[in-house]
Design a protein around this motif. Structure first.
Motif, PDB file in Angstrom:
ATOM      1  N   GLU A   1      -1.230   4.976  -9.364  1.00  0.00           N
ATOM      2  CA  GLU A   1      -1.992   4.196 -10.341  1.00  0.00           C
ATOM      3  C   GLU A   1      -2.689   5.083 -11.377  1.00  0.00           C
ATOM      4  O   GLU A   1      -2.742   4.744 -12.566  1.00  0.00           O
ATOM      5  N   ILE A   2      -3.231   6.221 -10.941  1.00  0.00           N
ATOM      6  CA  ILE A   2      -3.916   7.118 -11.880  1.00  0.00           C
ATOM      7  C   ILE A   2      -2.929   7.702 -12.878  1.00  0.00           C
ATOM      8  O   ILE A   2      -3.224   7.832 -14.075  1.00  0.00           O
ATOM      9  N   GLY A   3      -1.727   8.065 -12.389  1.00  0.00           N
ATOM     10  CA  GLY A   3      -0.719   8.600 -13.298  1.00  0.00           C
ATOM     11  C   GLY A   3      -0.311   7.587 -14.352  1.00  0.00           C
ATOM     12  O   GLY A   3      -0.139   7.917 -15.530  1.00  0.00           O
ATOM     13  N   VAL A   4      -0.127   6.323 -13.952  1.00  0.00           N
ATOM     14  CA  VAL A   4       0.208   5.269 -14.920  1.00  0.00           C
ATOM     15  C   VAL A   4      -0.910   5.102 -15.942  1.00  0.00           C
ATOM     16  O   VAL A   4      -0.670   4.950 -17.144  1.00  0.00           O
ATOM     17  N   LEU A   5      -2.161   5.128 -15.476  1.00  0.00           N
ATOM     18  CA  LEU A   5      -3.298   4.991 -16.380  1.00  0.00           C
ATOM     19  C   LEU A   5      -3.342   6.135 -17.385  1.00  0.00           C
ATOM     20  O   LEU A   5      -3.596   5.921 -18.582  1.00  0.00           O
ATOM     21  N   GLU A   6      -3.081   7.358 -16.932  1.00  0.00           N
ATOM     22  CA  GLU A   6      -3.063   8.505 -17.849  1.00  0.00           C
ATOM     23  C   GLU A   6      -1.972   8.355 -18.908  1.00  0.00           C
ATOM     24  O   GLU A   6      -2.190   8.619 -20.099  1.00  0.00           O
TER      25      GLU A   6
ATOM     26  N   GLN B   1      -2.693  16.914 -21.448  1.00  0.00           N
ATOM     27  CA  GLN B   1      -1.467  16.323 -20.944  1.00  0.00           C
ATOM     28  C   GLN B   1      -1.719  15.616 -19.610  1.00  0.00           C
ATOM     29  O   GLN B   1      -2.663  15.924 -18.887  1.00  0.00           O
ATOM     30  N   THR B   2      -0.842  14.688 -19.289  1.00  0.00           N
ATOM     31  CA  THR B   2      -0.979  13.964 -18.022  1.00  0.00           C
ATOM     32  C   THR B   2      -0.598  14.870 -16.866  1.00  0.00           C
ATOM     33  O   THR B   2       0.103  15.871 -17.033  1.00  0.00           O
ATOM     34  N   SER B   3      -1.076  14.522 -15.684  1.00  0.00           N
ATOM     35  CA  SER B   3      -0.798  15.319 -14.487  1.00  0.00           C
ATOM     36  C   SER B   3       0.596  15.088 -13.931  1.00  0.00           C
ATOM     37  O   SER B   3       1.037  15.803 -13.045  1.00  0.00           O
ATOM     38  N   GLY B   4       1.312  14.077 -14.422  1.00  0.00           N
ATOM     39  CA  GLY B   4       2.652  13.790 -13.932  1.00  0.00           C
ATOM     40  C   GLY B   4       2.687  12.989 -12.648  1.00  0.00           C
ATOM     41  O   GLY B   4       3.741  12.859 -12.010  1.00  0.00           O
ATOM     42  N   ARG B   5       1.568  12.435 -12.247  1.00  0.00           N
ATOM     43  CA  ARG B   5       1.530  11.629 -11.024  1.00  0.00           C
ATOM     44  C   ARG B   5       2.210  10.280 -11.255  1.00  0.00           C
ATOM     45  O   ARG B   5       2.281   9.788 -12.383  1.00  0.00           O
ATOM     46  N   LEU B   6       2.699   9.699 -10.141  1.00  0.00           N
ATOM     47  CA  LEU B   6       3.410   8.425 -10.228  1.00  0.00           C
ATOM     48  C   LEU B   6       2.604   7.251  -9.676  1.00  0.00           C
ATOM     49  O   LEU B   6       3.100   6.125  -9.685  1.00  0.00           O
TER      50      LEU B   6
ATOM     51  N   THR C   1      -7.786  13.674  -6.190  1.00  0.00           N
ATOM     52  CA  THR C   1      -7.713  12.279  -6.618  1.00  0.00           C
ATOM     53  C   THR C   1      -8.734  11.974  -7.702  1.00  0.00           C
ATOM     54  O   THR C   1      -8.444  11.282  -8.683  1.00  0.00           O
ATOM     55  N   ILE C   2      -9.936  12.533  -7.537  1.00  0.00           N
ATOM     56  CA  ILE C   2     -11.017  12.222  -8.473  1.00  0.00           C
ATOM     57  C   ILE C   2     -10.893  13.023  -9.760  1.00  0.00           C
ATOM     58  O   ILE C   2     -11.286  12.565 -10.833  1.00  0.00           O
ATOM     59  N   PHE C   3     -10.337  14.246  -9.665  1.00  0.00           N
ATOM     60  CA  PHE C   3     -10.286  15.114 -10.838  1.00  0.00           C
ATOM     61  C   PHE C   3      -9.548  14.490 -12.021  1.00  0.00           C
ATOM     62  O   PHE C   3     -10.022  14.563 -13.168  1.00  0.00           O
ATOM     63  N   PRO C   4      -8.366  13.856 -11.842  1.00  0.00           N
ATOM     64  CA  PRO C   4      -7.727  13.215 -12.999  1.00  0.00           C
ATOM     65  C   PRO C   4      -8.584  12.122 -13.633  1.00  0.00           C
ATOM     66  O   PRO C   4      -8.551  11.932 -14.855  1.00  0.00           O
ATOM     67  N   ILE C   5      -9.364  11.423 -12.808  1.00  0.00           N
ATOM     68  CA  ILE C   5     -10.240  10.384 -13.366  1.00  0.00           C
ATOM     69  C   ILE C   5     -11.312  11.017 -14.232  1.00  0.00           C
ATOM     70  O   ILE C   5     -11.621  10.534 -15.329  1.00  0.00           O
ATOM     71  N   LYS C   6     -11.914  12.102 -13.748  1.00  0.00           N
ATOM     72  CA  LYS C   6     -12.920  12.791 -14.556  1.00  0.00           C
ATOM     73  C   LYS C   6     -12.313  13.327 -15.849  1.00  0.00           C
ATOM     74  O   LYS C   6     -12.931  13.276 -16.915  1.00  0.00           O
TER      75      LYS C   6
ATOM     76  N   LEU D   1       0.801  -1.217   0.000  1.00  0.00           N
ATOM     77  CA  LEU D   1       0.000   0.000   0.000  1.00  0.00           C
ATOM     78  C   LEU D   1       0.841   1.277   0.000  1.00  0.00           C
ATOM     79  O   LEU D   1       0.294   2.369  -0.112  1.00  0.00           O
ATOM     80  N   LYS D   2       2.156   1.143   0.149  1.00  0.00           N
ATOM     81  CA  LYS D   2       3.009   2.327   0.205  1.00  0.00           C
ATOM     82  C   LYS D   2       2.924   3.150  -1.072  1.00  0.00           C
ATOM     83  O   LYS D   2       3.039   4.375  -1.057  1.00  0.00           O
ATOM     84  N   LYS D   3       2.743   2.452  -2.194  1.00  0.00           N
ATOM     85  CA  LYS D   3       2.666   3.153  -3.466  1.00  0.00           C
ATOM     86  C   LYS D   3       1.230   3.289  -3.964  1.00  0.00           C
ATOM     87  O   LYS D   3       0.997   3.677  -5.108  1.00  0.00           O
ATOM     88  N   SER D   4       0.277   2.999  -3.138  1.00  0.00           N
ATOM     89  CA  SER D   4      -1.125   3.019  -3.573  1.00  0.00           C
ATOM     90  C   SER D   4      -1.762   4.361  -3.254  1.00  0.00           C
ATOM     91  O   SER D   4      -1.269   5.144  -2.436  1.00  0.00           O
ATOM     92  N   LEU D   5      -2.886   4.617  -3.903  1.00  0.00           N
ATOM     93  CA  LEU D   5      -3.653   5.837  -3.679  1.00  0.00           C
ATOM     94  C   LEU D   5      -4.214   5.886  -2.262  1.00  0.00           C
ATOM     95  O   LEU D   5      -4.244   6.944  -1.629  1.00  0.00           O
ATOM     96  N   PHE D   6      -4.631   4.729  -1.740  1.00  0.00           N
ATOM     97  CA  PHE D   6      -5.181   4.683  -0.380  1.00  0.00           C
ATOM     98  C   PHE D   6      -4.144   5.131   0.643  1.00  0.00           C
ATOM     99  O   PHE D   6      -4.448   5.865   1.587  1.00  0.00           O
ATOM    100  N   ALA D   7      -2.901   4.676   0.460  1.00  0.00           N
ATOM    101  CA  ALA D   7      -1.846   5.050   1.397  1.00  0.00           C
ATOM    102  C   ALA D   7      -1.601   6.553   1.376  1.00  0.00           C
ATOM    103  O   ALA D   7      -1.398   7.182   2.419  1.00  0.00           O
TER     104      ALA D   7
END
Length: 607
Positions: A362-367, A355-360, A332-337, A21-27
């Protein structure tokens, strides 16, 4: 014992899950909320009275300096008004002619005295107005009291006879004492422009009532504050909000001669400790210094209020946690929208996703994966589009090959020769221009040409059109010489000009003006402007949507038009190519192309 062992295994599994969970959104959400709760309480407990007091003191000093900057600007504006008032003599030509006269007649002296009295009466803060003639030494004066007039009968020694000689700002402004009241004296040489001769010296003696109105709001006398205004390098005191104040600074290094720019020093005023906040400025070459004393009691009172606020802040922390969690959830929700919106745009044929948000996470990988997929899909469609375009070009070449170009050129040349024999020079010129247009458009070997060729082609085309419309159509064309040899795709100007003539001018009033402007900066800018019918907002929206969705419109809609030119330029330059259309009906319609400048493999310029 078995139960304890099972619990231990369960804990180990939980530890493994926690590592994942260290690299997860929940963490990230969990850690963010913990930080939002812990940090405010830690900060509030670490703040001490000393740091709060220093912080409040700095805030009070900065706030007072900003307020004093405004007061200084008002003082400079007031001095500017006085300076303009001292130049009032220049606006009266009759007065200036009397002042230039070598000898002054009685009626002239009466007129001069009257004008000085008028100037004095128009401004209530003037205590006296004096004019001293340089040549004769004659003094003209109007004052509010005979005592003041007697004391001002002596003019300043050494009045200059030439502008700028033996005269500086130290002599132009001075502080005079009239009993216990201070007065500002402004001395201004009256120069006989355009020469440099000085006709006399105009002196305005001003009571500080207006300055008091500007400065008094800067201090709260009931709280023990005071404001001082000094002029000149010697710090001559012009105004003080509270008279008879004893000033004492903490040490010689705090004396005014060490002040520079803006700052503060500690000291005492009438035995009370506090801070002297100062702001130094200049009006023209006149040094101005505005000083405000703030008692330490006022600063400590503000510090106590700040400490009380910190106690309240701890109770607000819980509400802050809720706000922070809401913001974190939104981020967190805004990139999904945004990703969903990009999918909808892709379904509608628009491949220009954000363009992608540059996050690292799960959402960033999906983008990133989605953007890579869209890029590959866009490349496939572009290759398919180019294949269709090449097929259309091949079909066009087959149709063009059915007519022998040499036969057409020879026929036009024969007709031109016949026109010359019959002395129809204009017809011969038009046939030559038509031949040049056909030769240029049927040249299938050149797809990239110098801009000069495009300009020559459009000039031939416009020459034929102006011959057709007679005096109903006029045009201008401007292009810098350094842009003539920049290489551009062929046949990009004629469709734009043809649209302006057919859809703008011919379908409008039938008359109009066309202007082609070519400018060269870091990019090549091509603008086609006309004052015709214009383009309706619905058509502009349709063009924009068709371009974004890459909806190709071929010969069924009238041949190579505006959209086809935009598509071709987009294929050559990609996203670096920009365009814009603005339209105001029967006033101006502008089509703008911004073409990037590149370098081809052979070392030449290719745009």
């Amino acid at each position: 014992m078995l139960l304890n062992f099972s619990e231990l295994q369960h804990l180990e599994r939980g530890a493994d899950v926690f590592k994942k969970l260290k690299k997860s959104l929940f963490a990230k959400l969990l850690v963010g909320m913990l930080i939002a709760v812990v940090i405010p309480f830690i900060l509030s407990n670490l703040i001490s009275y000393k740091t709060t007091s220093d912080s409040v003191e700095g805030h009070v000093i900065a706030l007072n300096q900003n307020t004093m900057d405004i007061g200084m600007d008002n003082i400079k504006r007031y001095l500017e008004n006085l300076n303009r008032l001292s130049n009032a003599f220049y606006y009266d030509q009759t007065l200036m002619s009397y002042l230039r006269a070598p000898e002054t007649a009685p009626y002239q002296m009466l007129y001069i005295t009257h004008q000085i009295s008028t100037l004095y009466n128009n401004y209530s803060e003037l205590k006296a107005v004096r004019y001293v003639c340089t040549a004769s030494g004659q003094i003209y004066m109007k004052s509010h009291s005979a005592l003041l007039e007697i004391s001002l009968q002596k003019p300043l020694p050494g009045i200059p006879k030439q502008e700028g000689k033996d005269w500086d700002v130290t002599r132009e402004y001075e502080v005079l004492m009239l009993g216990k009241e201070r007065m500002l004296a402004l001395h201004k040489p009256l120069v006989d422009y355009p020469s440099t001769d000085v006709l006399g010296l105009v002196s305005l003696f001003v009571e500080p009532s207006e300055i008091s109105k500007l400065i008094r709001p800067l201090s709260d006398t009931e709280a023990g504050e005071a404001v001082f205004l000094h002029i000149q390098k010697q710090f001559n005191l012009l105004y003080v909000s509270r008279p008879e104040l004893a000033v004492e600074f903490d040490g010689p290094e705090s004396e005014p001669e060490h002040w520079d720019g803006r700052g503060y020093v500690h000291g005492k005023l009438d035995g009370r400790k506090g801070v002297f906040v100062y702001v130094k400025d200049r009006y023209q070459d006149l040094p101005l210094t505005l000083v405000k004393f703030v008692p330490s009691l006022s600063i400590n009172e503000a510090a106590n209020r700040t400490l009380n606020f910190m106690v309240v802040f701890q109770f607000i922390a819980l509400f802050f946690v809720i706000i922070f969690a809401s913001i974190l959830s939104y981020r967190t929700i805004f990139p999904i929208k945004r990703l969903l919106q990009s999918i909808v745009q892709l379904e509608n044929g628009n491949f220009r996703v954000s363009q992608t948000s540059g996050r690292l996470d799960e959402i960033g990988v999906l983008e990133q994966r989605f953007q890579t997929m869209v890029g590959k899909l866009d490349d496939l469609i572009n290759r398919e589009y180019r294949s269709r375009l090449e097929l259309s070009t091949a079909r066009l070449k087959m149709l063009q090959a059915q007519i022998n170009p040499h036969f057409l050129f020879n026929t036009l040349q024969s007709i031109g020769t016949m026109a010359l024999r019959h002395r129809a020079d204009e017809i011969s010129d038009k046939i030559a221009e038509l031949g040049a247009i056909m030769r240029y458009s049927m040249d299938l070997k050149s797809e990239i040409v110098p801009l000069k060729n495009e300009i020559e082609h459009i000039e031939h085309y416009l020459s034929l059109q102006t011959g057709r419309f007679k005096h109903k159509l006029s045009y201008t064309l401007s292009c810098p010489g350094e842009a003539l040899y920049i290489r551009v795709p062929k046949m990009i100007l004629q469709p734009l000009v043809e649209n302006s003539i057919i859809h703008g001018i011919e379908k409008g009033r039938g008359t109009g003006t066309l202007h082609i402007s070519i400018e060269l900066d870091r990019s090549l800018y091509i603008r086609v402007m006309d004052n015709g019918k214009g383009v309706e907002p619905e058509i502009l929206a349709w063009i924009q949507k068709s371009y974004e969705n890459r909806q190709f419109h071929g010969s069924d809609e009238g041949g190579i038009g505006l959209l086809n030119v935009l598509y071709r330029l987009n294929l050559y330059y990609g996203t670096d190519f920009k365009w814009d259309i603005t339209s105001s009906p029967y006033e101006i319609t502008v089509i703008t192309l911004r073409i990037p400048i590149k370098t081809d493999d052979e070392g030449g310029d290719l745009t």
